[in-house]
Design a protein around this motif. Structure first.
Motif, PDB file in Angstrom:
ATOM      1  N   UNK A 127       0.864  -1.152  -0.031  1.00 47.56           N
ATOM      2  CA  UNK A 127       0.058   0.002  -0.052  1.00 47.56           C
ATOM      3  C   UNK A 127       0.852   1.343  -0.001  1.00 47.56           C
ATOM      4  N   UNK A 128       1.930   1.212   0.167  1.00 45.02           N
ATOM      5  CA  UNK A 128       3.038   2.417   0.352  1.00 45.02           C
ATOM      6  C   UNK A 128       4.273   2.320  -0.614  1.00 45.02           C
ATOM      7  N   UNK A 142       7.955   2.067  -2.038  1.00 40.28           N
ATOM      8  CA  UNK A 142       8.876   1.482  -1.557  1.00 40.28           C
ATOM      9  C   UNK A 142       9.794   2.327  -0.776  1.00 40.28           C
ATOM     10  N   UNK A 143       9.924   3.786  -0.934  1.00 37.51           N
ATOM     11  CA  UNK A 143      10.790   4.388  -0.339  1.00 37.51           C
ATOM     12  C   UNK A 143      10.445   4.628   1.387  1.00 37.51           C
ATOM     13  N   UNK A 144       9.237   4.415   1.549  1.00 39.16           N
ATOM     14  CA  UNK A 144       8.591   4.783   2.923  1.00 39.16           C
ATOM     15  C   UNK A 144       8.214   3.359   3.795  1.00 39.16           C
ATOM     16  N   UNK A 145       9.198   2.151   3.280  1.00 40.27           N
ATOM     17  CA  UNK A 145       9.054   0.926   3.907  1.00 40.27           C
ATOM     18  C   UNK A 145      10.191   0.240   4.030  1.00 40.27           C
ATOM     19  N   UNK A 146      10.329  -0.852   4.998  1.00 41.13           N
ATOM     20  CA  UNK A 146      11.286  -1.544   5.082  1.00 41.13           C
ATOM     21  C   UNK A 146      11.931  -2.396   3.910  1.00 41.13           C
ATOM     22  N   UNK A 147      13.211  -2.154   3.354  1.00 39.89           N
ATOM     23  CA  UNK A 147      13.351  -3.046   2.372  1.00 39.89           C
ATOM     24  C   UNK A 147      13.516  -4.665   2.571  1.00 39.89           C
ATOM     25  N   UNK A 148      13.224  -4.952   3.952  1.00 43.28           N
ATOM     26  CA  UNK A 148      13.068  -6.208   4.099  1.00 43.28           C
ATOM     27  C   UNK A 148      11.654  -6.600   4.605  1.00 43.28           C
ATOM     28  N   UNK A 149      10.851  -5.613   4.465  1.00 43.28           N
ATOM     29  CA  UNK A 149       9.400  -5.849   4.772  1.00 43.28           C
ATOM     30  C   UNK A 149       9.033  -6.108   6.262  1.00 43.28           C
ATOM     31  N   UNK A 200       8.952  -3.508   8.659  1.00 45.53           N
ATOM     32  CA  UNK A 200       8.069  -2.430   9.143  1.00 45.53           C
ATOM     33  C   UNK A 200       7.564  -1.518   8.020  1.00 45.53           C
ATOM     34  N   UNK A 201       6.351  -0.505   8.193  1.00 48.74           N
ATOM     35  CA  UNK A 201       5.998   0.002   7.082  1.00 48.74           C
ATOM     36  C   UNK A 201       5.674   1.499   7.742  1.00 48.74           C
ATOM     37  N   UNK A 202       5.902   2.563   6.917  1.00 51.39           N
ATOM     38  CA  UNK A 202       5.501   3.867   7.194  1.00 51.39           C
ATOM     39  C   UNK A 202       4.016   4.111   7.059  1.00 51.39           C
ATOM     40  N   UNK A 206      -6.359  15.696  10.546  1.00 50.55           N
ATOM     41  CA  UNK A 206      -6.245  16.023  11.901  1.00 50.55           C
ATOM     42  C   UNK A 206      -5.051  16.365  12.529  1.00 50.55           C
ATOM     43  N   UNK A 207      -3.928  15.775  11.872  1.00 47.82           N
ATOM     44  CA  UNK A 207      -2.623  15.871  12.361  1.00 47.82           C
ATOM     45  C   UNK A 207      -1.493  16.560  11.223  1.00 47.82           C
ATOM     46  N   UNK A 208      -2.130  16.648  10.167  1.00 51.39           N
ATOM     47  CA  UNK A 208      -1.641  17.577   9.131  1.00 51.39           C
ATOM     48  C   UNK A 208      -0.281  16.975   8.699  1.00 51.39           C
ATOM     49  N   UNK A 209      -0.187  15.641   8.826  1.00 50.87           N
ATOM     50  CA  UNK A 209       0.926  14.765   8.321  1.00 50.87           C
ATOM     51  C   UNK A 209       0.508  14.602   6.920  1.00 50.87           C
ATOM     52  N   UNK A 210       1.565  13.833   6.364  1.00 50.88           N
ATOM     53  CA  UNK A 210       1.356  13.221   4.926  1.00 50.88           C
ATOM     54  C   UNK A 210       0.733  11.956   4.884  1.00 50.88           C
ATOM     55  N   UNK A 211      -0.234  11.517   4.021  1.00 48.72           N
ATOM     56  CA  UNK A 211      -0.810  10.467   4.042  1.00 48.72           C
ATOM     57  C   UNK A 211       0.205   9.648   3.219  1.00 48.72           C
ATOM     58  N   UNK A 212       0.330   8.375   3.311  1.00 53.35           N
ATOM     59  CA  UNK A 212       1.142   7.636   2.419  1.00 53.35           C
ATOM     60  C   UNK A 212       0.619   6.710   1.480  1.00 53.35           C
ATOM     61  N   UNK A 213      -0.688   6.411   1.591  1.00 56.49           N
ATOM     62  CA  UNK A 213      -1.562   5.626   0.586  1.00 56.49           C
ATOM     63  C   UNK A 213      -1.918   6.454  -0.681  1.00 56.49           C
ATOM     64  N   UNK A 214      -2.037   6.110  -1.748  1.00 54.88           N
ATOM     65  CA  UNK A 214      -2.165   6.733  -2.904  1.00 54.88           C
ATOM     66  C   UNK A 214      -3.757   7.026  -2.854  1.00 54.88           C
TER      67      UNK A 214
END
Length: 327
Positions: A102-103, A105-112, A114-116, A279-287
């Motif tokens: 869903x995210x 590749x640059x925002x997740x673990x290359x070994x799978x 963890x995920x942002x 609500x928190x004004x962060x960037x959503x990472x899902x397209x």
């Protein structure tokens, strides 16, 4: 007969309550930011969430110390560096491919492992009554110039700041990172306990500019829409334009793996991603999830090309901060 029926009903309710699943989450994210979100998860799934809040580096250290005796099922971290450290220590398990995919590749673990779940851009916040946007350096490195003496604020104990310093070390080298820290010190940067305190100080005119995450400005403006503070994004590719992530991982020892996977996946569902955006004004990472209107698109921020999993050398960064006298 009625008494027997009532007793049976009470026993049934009690049994259901006892059977309710509980997930233990160690959260390096502030309760004010994510508490309402965790309640939404329980409301939707019926899974109770027991949360231990704390600073991300300290919680990561605790998880390493607790080893396979940890009660934690999930680590909800403020930055990728802590997640990378736990991954390298063999403390995490792989997340389902459907969650990872869903995210970007640059925002997740290359070994799978963890995920942002939300993006957090580094910015320079500044007092708009004292500084013109055109006078701000394009690079974070420009703030070592003597003209910024007595005008800056930073929070060296903050996990996000330390993650930025780690990125600076990786992108520019150890010597350059040391020189930047010494240059900011030479300019007499005031020390604050966190990002929120820096934005507050900017609003009071106590300092002219400070190094923070982008969303703290919007939290402050909820209480004071006229706050004379704005964010400046460094030039694309600059270390000062780093986009780090808050991310989630499942502990290898978790006995609640199904619930932990549901929690990880839910943070990437539309409801949770919209919460981060609005609500928190962060960037959503899902397209497909809209970024808050007053933020530049994530694609335009220009985060430097860096594997976020390599932000795991927290010890090296802390040592550098101590060696330079910043800590």
């Amino acid at each position: 007969m009625m008494r027997r029926l009532l007793l049976t009903l009470l026993l049934s309710v009690s049994s259901t309550a006892m059977a309710a699943e509980t997930l233990t989450v160690y959260s390096g994210r502030n309760e004010k930011l994510v508490g309402p979100l965790l309640k939404k998860f329980t409301e939707k799934t019926g899974i109770e969430v027991k949360v231990r809040y704390g600073e991300t580096p300290q919680l990561a250290a605790t998880l390493l110390e607790e080893g396979d005796k940890t009660p934690a099922d999930v680590f909800f971290a403020q930055d990728a560096g802590a997640l990378g450290a736990l991954s390298n220590a063999g403390r995490l398990q792989a997340l389902p491919k459907a969650t990872l995919d869903k995210v970007d590749a640059r925002f997740r673990s290359p070994t799978g492992q963890w995920v942002g779940v939300s993006g957090r851009a580094r910015v320079v916040a500044y007092n708009t009554k004292k500084v013109k946007a055109a006078d701000l350096p394009d690079s974070i490195l420009g703030y070592t110039d003597a003209k910024w003496k007595g005008r800056l604020g930073w929070a060296p104990t903050n996990a996000s700041f330390q993650a930025f310093v780690t990125a600076l070390r990786l992108l520019k080298g150890e010597d350059a990172a040391k020189q930047w820290l010494q240059g900011i010190q030479a300019n007499g940067a005031r020390v604050y306990k966190n990002n929120a305190a820096i934005v507050e100080a900017l609003g009071r005119g106590e300092i002219d500019a400070g190094f923070v995450n982008h969303y703290y400005l919007y939290a402050a403006k909820k209480n004071n829409a006229e706050l004379p503070v704005a964010n400046d994004f460094s030039a694309p590719g600059d270390p000062g334009a780093l986009v780090n992530v808050a991310g989630v991982a499942i502990l290898k020892e978790s006995k609640k793996q199904d619930a932990a996977r549901k929690f990880s996946a839910w943070l990437l569902e539309n409801d949770a991603q919209t919460y981060f955006s609005q609500e928190t004004h962060e960037y959503p990472l899902v397209a497909g999830v809209k970024t808050a209107q007053d933020l530049p698109a994530l694609s335009k921020v220009g985060s430097p090309d860096l594997d976020l999993s390599k932000l795991d050398d927290l010890r090296g960064t802390v040592k550098l901060l101590q060696d330079t006298g910043v800590l």
